[in-house]
Each structure stands twice: as C-alpha cells, then as structure tokens.
Design an enzyme around this catalytic site. Structure first.
Site, PDB file in Angstrom:
ATOM      1  N   ASP A   8      43.911  39.061  48.514  1.00  0.00           N
ATOM      2  CA  ASP A   8      43.301  38.236  47.908  1.00  0.00           C
ATOM      3  C   ASP A   8      44.604  37.167  47.288  1.00  0.00           C
ATOM      4  O   ASP A   8      45.620  37.845  47.091  1.00  0.00           O
ATOM      5  CB  ASP A   8      42.166  38.488  46.912  1.00  0.00           C
ATOM      6  CG  ASP A   8      41.931  37.337  45.860  1.00  0.00           C
ATOM      7  OD1 ASP A   8      41.679  36.207  46.225  1.00  0.00           O
ATOM      8  OD2 ASP A   8      41.713  37.738  44.591  1.00  0.00           O
ATOM      9  N   ASP A  10      44.189  34.277  44.155  1.00  0.00           N
ATOM     10  CA  ASP A  10      44.042  34.205  42.656  1.00  0.00           C
ATOM     11  C   ASP A  10      43.777  35.518  42.226  1.00  0.00           C
ATOM     12  O   ASP A  10      43.017  36.182  42.535  1.00  0.00           O
ATOM     13  CB  ASP A  10      43.220  33.181  42.521  1.00  0.00           C
ATOM     14  CG  ASP A  10      43.648  31.705  43.152  1.00  0.00           C
ATOM     15  OD1 ASP A  10      44.764  31.299  42.602  1.00  0.00           O
ATOM     16  OD2 ASP A  10      43.231  31.346  44.120  1.00  0.00           O
TER      17      ASP A  10
HETATM   18 MG   LIG Z   1      40.850  36.593  43.012  1.00  0.00          MG
END
Ligand SMILES: [Mg+2]
EC number: 3.1.3.-
Length: 199
Positions: A8, A10
């Site tokens: 991922d 963020d």
């Molecule tokens: Mg995230």
C-alpha cells in the site's frame, strides 16, 4: 524462491506524521483556519477529525494533491524495497488513490527513489492481491488486512490510530515501522525457505 509483495502507499510508504499532528491534521488546520484535532480513532477522515462530509469533500478537492505530493516517505522504506528488488522479488504497489492521481504518485515515488514493478489504483484490494499472486501484503487499513488475510495471504498491518483496536491474528502481524517490516520479511522468507525444503 522469489515472491510478489503487495504494498500500500498511504500510511505504509508515506509517513503521515504523529497521530496528534499528522499531515492531514496540519493541512485541515490551514484549510479551515480553525483548530482541527483527532477526535475518533477511525479510518473515516470526517469522523476522525469531527468535520462534516461537505467540509471533507471541499478539503479533498482543494488539498489532496498537496498532501500526496508533500507527504514524506516512511523511514527505511526505500532501502528495504531496494534490497527486495535486488534480491529479485516483485514489488506490486496497490493503492486506493484515485487513478487521476497516478502521474503525481509516479513522480513522488521517483523523487523519493522508491523502486517498484507495478502500480495499481484499486480500492478493492483482496481480489487483485489474489489475481497478482501476492505472497505477502503490507497495508495500514484493518478492513483491507482482514479481506486479504481471508484469501489466505499473510498481511503486515502497520499500526495506526485507526487500527489500534485490532492486535492481529495468525495471518495478520502488526508492525510499527519499516525496521519491524524488514525483520518480519526476513522471518517470512526463512520460514518459507524451510517449508520448501521439507516438502
Ligand atoms: Mg493506506
């Protein structure tokens, strides 16, 4: 053995800052010109910062690109991903960021020297993780972790205020930073190498 890592962006590759002074909070303070503080330990930004949905939409419209381009990278992420890249593993970034932010995201990744093989914009991560034959996923959203783990894919869940109420389980390991991610990846690789020899 080479593995496909699902990663991922963020809250995993980015360092959003401390819970009580995150980049989101700082930018909201500026944007609304009033004191915004973290009120609820939830992933939902409107609830977390006690703003209404209209305010959130206005903020996102105006400031999301500013947040995405000015956020700092997480310490050690670049070094560790470079090690994995050089060892021949495949780095597949899967972000819920909207596709329209792809050029900005590519620019940010290049600016901070973060290596990767693929970048996907996908909100519903578990089916894509299966399709991409991901061996291990790293995310900070509890709901993603649970859905991916339900597909029998191990997950490292980066500790954040919005997942404090979940300690992990046999498939999901809570981690605090990239130093811990590195240690757990080593453990994962050695366990799998050992399992390979036995079978
Ligand atoms: Mg995230």
């Amino acid at each position: 053995m080479k593995y496909n890592f699902g990663i991922d962006i963020d809250g995993v590759l980015t360092d959003e800052g401390p819970d009580n002074n995150s980049i989101w909070q700082q930018k909201m303070n500026e944007f609304f010109d009033r004191e915004i503080t973290l009120k609820e330990y939830t992933y939902d930004l409107a609830e977390a910062f006690a703003i209404n949905n209209q305010e959130l939409n206005e903020f996102i419209q105006a400031k999301i690109e500013d947040v995405y381009s000015s956020v700092q990278p997480a310490a050690e992420a670049k070094e560790i991903l470079n090690e994995l890249y050089q060892e021949g593993h495949r780095l597949i970034l899967i972000t819920a960021r909207h596709e329209e932010h792809r050029p900005l995201t590519e620019k940010w990744l290049a600016k901070h020297g973060i290596p990767y093989h693929e970048l996907h914009h996908e909100h519903n991560k578990a089916p894509l993780a299966v399709k991409k034959n991901i061996s291990l996923f790293i995310d900070d959203k509890k709901e993603n972790a649970l859905e991916i783990a339900a597909k029998d894919i191990p997950v490292f869940l980066v500790s954040k205020y919005h997942n404090y109420d979940f300690d992990g389980n046999s498939k999901i390991t809570k981690v605090n930073n990239w130093d811990e991610i590195r240690k757990n990846i080593k453990l994962f690789l050695s366990k799998n190498a050992h399992a390979g020899k036995l079978s």
